[in-house]
Design a protein around this motif. Structure first.
Motif, PDB file in Angstrom:
ATOM      1  N   CYS A  34      36.599  31.446  30.362  1.00  0.00           N
ATOM      2  CA  CYS A  34      37.958  31.985  30.512  1.00  0.00           C
ATOM      3  C   CYS A  34      38.349  32.070  31.988  1.00  0.00           C
ATOM      4  O   CYS A  34      37.551  32.474  32.842  1.00  0.00           O
ATOM      5  CB  CYS A  34      38.050  33.363  29.867  1.00  0.00           C
ATOM      6  N   ALA A  35      39.590  31.708  32.276  1.00  0.00           N
ATOM      7  CA  ALA A  35      40.065  31.669  33.663  1.00  0.00           C
ATOM      8  C   ALA A  35      40.121  33.040  34.304  1.00  0.00           C
ATOM      9  O   ALA A  35      39.943  33.177  35.521  1.00  0.00           O
ATOM     10  CB  ALA A  35      41.455  31.023  33.715  1.00  0.00           C
ATOM     11  N   ARG A  36      40.344  34.088  33.504  1.00  0.00           N
ATOM     12  CA  ARG A  36      40.490  35.429  34.067  1.00  0.00           C
ATOM     13  C   ARG A  36      40.133  36.459  33.003  1.00  0.00           C
ATOM     14  O   ARG A  36      40.874  36.626  32.028  1.00  0.00           O
ATOM     15  CB  ARG A  36      41.922  35.652  34.575  1.00  0.00           C
ATOM     16  N   ASN A  80      34.571  34.728  35.568  1.00  0.00           N
ATOM     17  CA  ASN A  80      35.792  34.966  36.357  1.00  0.00           C
ATOM     18  C   ASN A  80      36.348  36.358  36.060  1.00  0.00           C
ATOM     19  O   ASN A  80      37.496  36.511  35.635  1.00  0.00           O
ATOM     20  CB  ASN A  80      36.846  33.891  36.037  1.00  0.00           C
ATOM     21  N   ARG A  95      32.605  45.192  33.749  1.00  0.00           N
ATOM     22  CA  ARG A  95      32.410  43.819  34.235  1.00  0.00           C
ATOM     23  C   ARG A  95      30.919  43.516  34.403  1.00  0.00           C
ATOM     24  O   ARG A  95      30.463  42.422  34.061  1.00  0.00           O
ATOM     25  CB  ARG A  95      33.146  43.610  35.565  1.00  0.00           C
ATOM     26  N   ALA A 104      44.328  34.942  30.369  1.00  0.00           N
ATOM     27  CA  ALA A 104      43.691  36.195  30.794  1.00  0.00           C
ATOM     28  C   ALA A 104      43.210  36.907  29.537  1.00  0.00           C
ATOM     29  O   ALA A 104      43.961  37.050  28.566  1.00  0.00           O
ATOM     30  CB  ALA A 104      44.676  37.068  31.560  1.00  0.00           C
ATOM     31  N   LYS A 145      48.417  33.851  39.789  1.00  0.00           N
ATOM     32  CA  LYS A 145      47.242  33.144  40.307  1.00  0.00           C
ATOM     33  C   LYS A 145      46.841  32.015  39.369  1.00  0.00           C
ATOM     34  O   LYS A 145      46.425  30.940  39.820  1.00  0.00           O
ATOM     35  CB  LYS A 145      46.070  34.117  40.476  1.00  0.00           C
ATOM     36  N   MET A 146      46.950  32.257  38.067  1.00  0.00           N
ATOM     37  CA  MET A 146      46.576  31.225  37.103  1.00  0.00           C
ATOM     38  C   MET A 146      47.597  30.095  37.053  1.00  0.00           C
ATOM     39  O   MET A 146      47.241  28.935  36.859  1.00  0.00           O
ATOM     40  CB  MET A 146      46.412  31.834  35.715  1.00  0.00           C
ATOM     41  N   VAL A 190      39.748  40.266  32.281  1.00  0.00           N
ATOM     42  CA  VAL A 190      40.177  41.541  32.851  1.00  0.00           C
ATOM     43  C   VAL A 190      39.334  42.663  32.255  1.00  0.00           C
ATOM     44  O   VAL A 190      39.396  42.935  31.049  1.00  0.00           O
ATOM     45  CB  VAL A 190      41.665  41.808  32.590  1.00  0.00           C
ATOM     46  N   GLY A 219      47.849  38.344  38.426  1.00  0.00           N
ATOM     47  CA  GLY A 219      46.871  37.501  37.752  1.00  0.00           C
ATOM     48  C   GLY A 219      47.512  36.290  37.102  1.00  0.00           C
ATOM     49  O   GLY A 219      46.983  35.173  37.176  1.00  0.00           O
ATOM     50  N   TYR A 232      48.447  42.684  36.693  1.00  0.00           N
ATOM     51  CA  TYR A 232      48.462  41.654  35.661  1.00  0.00           C
ATOM     52  C   TYR A 232      49.416  40.521  36.026  1.00  0.00           C
ATOM     53  O   TYR A 232      49.123  39.338  35.797  1.00  0.00           O
ATOM     54  CB  TYR A 232      48.858  42.246  34.311  1.00  0.00           C
ATOM     55  N   VAL A 269      37.646  40.231  36.712  1.00  0.00           N
ATOM     56  CA  VAL A 269      38.366  41.085  37.656  1.00  0.00           C
ATOM     57  C   VAL A 269      38.452  42.478  37.047  1.00  0.00           C
ATOM     58  O   VAL A 269      38.290  42.655  35.834  1.00  0.00           O
ATOM     59  CB  VAL A 269      39.782  40.558  37.966  1.00  0.00           C
TER      60      VAL A 269
END
Length: 715
Positions: free
Chosen positions: A194-196, A212, A205, A158, A419-420, A198, A416, A413, A214
């Motif tokens: 990147c997977a996430r 990806n 954003r 993240a 989820k990963m 933030v 998150g 967080y 959020v």
């Protein structure tokens, strides 16, 4: 004919199957190899749905394996570091946490105080030393190169963005920092892979456009229950506008003075308090002078230095006047709303997402007329104005309490991270997913009596003269392949996957059987499908397998290591006497059993926490029962000591303690001066720092030596 080309996942699954069988000295049958390797495209395990279980994300004590890595740009005093410090402080991860930074800084101690390991150095060196990193959090845009490296290593990451850098500004800012690791190209790659990512607001954003992305608002500490104690009642002081933040051009305080003067006119019942003057950098010194010149000696306008006690100003504030021209989601707005103080603010970047215009405050373009009009509406003299401010403030507080608490941020967080890398459930086969006993008894029939409560091993549950017969039965070809599934097991496994869990079969083969390993694979493929062959871990030592939960019926599992997983005991007649593990009696209850284990809610009988409560008050009667050491003390300490024995609050110890506290306060004040914006850093505030150091029983000790060093540097 030529076999179809295998996908990477299918090839790994096939290799794992062959290796597992070879490890126990047997070989897979031609039939099983055909089942595993044919139709290779169909063998790739389908994508698992996202993990969405908030009951775990809301829990502060998850019993899961692996290390959380936090990569920082540095360990300086900054709002960005305060955010990740709040994540650690809020219990984002119960397991090991390692903080990586290229350089040392004041926040190293703050992370260490919370139990995190702090490593100064390079990512490659750390990865060789820490072998169980489960996921990572990279903090600020300047860690983009680390994001790329971790992504290439396959570590779910993240990436937290705090900056507001449009493309042209990004190039300028990166060039200014002269960091060869982080270039616009490196940043673009990280945003794409990147997977996430933030972002602290939707506008940010949209600015960066991550693949990806959020949105998670930055959390702020909730005010203490007594933050307003000692405040002068509103009716006994002027209506007070508060401007809080480092006095500098981007904060635009000179314009706040102009707006105040336009709104206030000749009124004597209003005042403006500006907090945040600092005299370290030349441009700050010059701007403070500009603000003072704009105030021009107006007695209604006060300018105060940077402070570690912001609540002394919040206590007297009726309205927050926020005129900044360069922010993302400033913490001071959330803090004010938490204290029921309505806000009048510019509408830049993510601020319009923080509050609703006209309901929680006023969100306006940076123009003098709209600001002055808003202040006139909020600052009507008398009871009507006070009622309006109170109503708007309470509405803002309700909104802030639901949106901006640290707990809310930590939960998002943590979700998150889950989820990963969702919880890993390992499933034993025989006696758990497979109804081994039912299959055995179907073939055994009336051969002899069977007392299954005697032992985990079936051959020990039959009369002695039938032991060899029982062993021969489960060594026959087709025995393992023909066993029935346990009631509800297949459905439960599919439910686990549908909820986003990572599910693997972890099974031990019968080493003396030529058929067991291959038939276990046949069984999995028959009941779950071709793709599941790659989800079988076959081993004689389950303690070497990493996972969060192992559902197994064996009463005691031993091996070469302390297992990373915790066992959920699947109930069987031979394990009913075991009471030190959570249980699963029926597959329909699998989810509650898993949640109980992962949340650490199971307490074995006799292991309940025993907390000995200390006396509520140390009285002189209690002290009188203790030995008297006054004759051993120096004369100048003896009076205080005897006073303490007589019931006073403190004795000789108090002098050293107070001195240490004063040194610590000096250190905090010094460190707070280093922050880009003191309002974004809470760890060095007077109340919070005192709590962290032991203001509440059981907290951490005072670092007297470091405080003394700070004092010597200041003198």
């Amino acid at each position: 004919c030529a076999a179809p080309a295998m996908s990477k996942a299918a090839a790994v699954g096939t290799a794992a199957a062959i290796a597992a069988a070879a490890a126990v000295g047997v070989y897979l049958s031609r039939k099983t190899l055909t089942l595993i390797s044919s139709y290779a495209k169909a063998a790739e395990f389908p994508p698992v749905p996202a993990f969405e279980d908030r009951s775990l994300a809301n829990h502060e004590k998850l019993i899961m394996t692996g290390t959380l890595l936090i990569c920082t740009q540095n360990l300086a005093v900054s709002g960005a570091n305060q955010v990740v410090l709040n994540l650690v402080d809020g219990g984002i991860w119960t397991g090991s946490i390692v903080v990586l930074s290229p350089t040392v800084g004041p926040f190293a101690k703050e992370f260490a105080d919370l139990g995190a390991a702090v490593c100064i150095g390079e990512l490659t060196d750390l990865m060789e030393r820490v072998r169980d990193i489960r996921f990572a959090i990279c903090n600020t845009i300047m860690t983009a190169h680390l994001v790329n490296s971790l992504t290439e290593m396959g570590i779910p990451t993240a990436w937290v963005l705090h900056e507001w850098w449009p493309e042209d500004m990004m190039v300028e800012e990166l060039e200014k920092r002269n960091d060869k690791n982080t270039t616009p190209e490196v940043v673009k790659k990280a945003l794409a892979t990147c997977a996430r990512v933030v972002c602290v607001c939707a506008a940010q954003r949209e600015l960066y456009g991550p693949k990806n992305g959020v949105v998670t608002f930055v959390g702020v500490p909730e005010p203490t229950a007594h933050w307003k104690v000692g405040a002068v009642p509103a009716g006994q002081r002027p209506i007070t506008l508060l401007t809080l933040g480092i006095v500098c051009p981007r904060k635009n305080q000179h314009w706040a003075v102009q707006v105040f003067k336009k709104f206030a006119g000749n009124r004597k019942d209003v005042r403006l308090i500006i907090v945040g003057a600092r005299y370290q950098r030349q441009y700050e010194i010059e701007y403070v002078e500009k603000v003072k010149a704009e105030a021009d000696g107006d007695p209604r306008i006060e300018i105060h230095d940077v402070t570690s006690d912001v609540d002394q100003f919040y206590r007297v504030a009726d309205v927050l006047l926020f005129t900044s021209l360069n922010e993302v989601t400033p913490m001071v707005i959330a803090e004010s709303m938490m204290r029921a103080i309505p806000v009048v603010t510019t509408n830049i970047a993510g601020i319009p997402e923080m509050l609703e215009h006209g309901k929680h405050g006023y969100v306006l373009p940076p123009e003098e007329e709209p600001f002055a009009n808003a202040l006139k509406e909020l600052c009507v003299p008398g009871a009507d104005g006070q009622r309006k401010r109170l109503q708007m403030g309470l509405t803002a507080k309700k909104h802030a309490d639901a949106t901006f608490t640290n707990r809310t941020m930590v939960t998002e967080y943590r979700l998150g991270l889950l989820k990963m890398s969702p919880p890993i459930i390992l499933l034993d086969m025989d006696g758990v997913v497979v109804d081994w006993d039912k299959g055995f008894m179907r073939s055994w029939g009336n051969t002899s009596s069977v007392d299954r409560s005697k032992d985990y091993a079936m051959q020990k549950c039959v009369p002695a003269e039938f032991v060899k017969t029982a062993e021969a039965l489960f060594h026959t070809q087709g025995f393992f392949a023909g066993l029935p599934p346990r009631d509800g097991a297949v459905k439960a496994v599919h439910e686990m996957v549908a909820k986003g869990y990572q599910v693997f079969f972890c099974t031990a083969p019968v080493l003396t059987s030529a058929f067991c390993p291959s038939e276990k694979y046949e069984w999995i493929i028959k009941h779950f499908g071709q793709a599941w062959a790659s989800r079988v871990v076959m081993t004689t030592d389950k303690t070497t397998v990493r996972g969060d939960v192992l559902i197994d019926d064996k009463p005691k599992i031993s091996g070469s290591q302390r297992p990373a997983w915790q066992q959920i005991l699947f109930t069987a007649p031979y394990n009913t006497s075991v009471n030190d593990k959570p249980r699963l009696d029926h597959w329909k209850d699998w989810e509650q059993a898993v949640l109980t284990a992962v949340r650490g809610e199971f307490v074995a009988p006799g292991r309940e926490s025993r907390v000995e409560l200390a006396p509520e008050k140390v009285t002189k009667e209690v002290v009188a029962t203790l030995p008297d050491f006054s004759h051993l003390l120096p004369p100048d300490y003896r009076a205080d000591y005897l006073g303490w024995r007589a019931g006073k609050a403190q004795g000789a110890k108090g002098e050293a303690w107070n001195a240490a506290a004063k040194y610590a306060a000096l250190q905090d004040a010094s460190l707070l001066q280093e922050a880009d914006d003191f309002t974004e850093v809470t760890v060095f505030r007077s109340g919070y720092a005192n709590w962290r150091r032991g203001g509440v029983s059981g907290a951490k000790s005072i670092m007297i030596r470091q405080a003394a060093d700070a004092q010597s540097r200041m003198s």
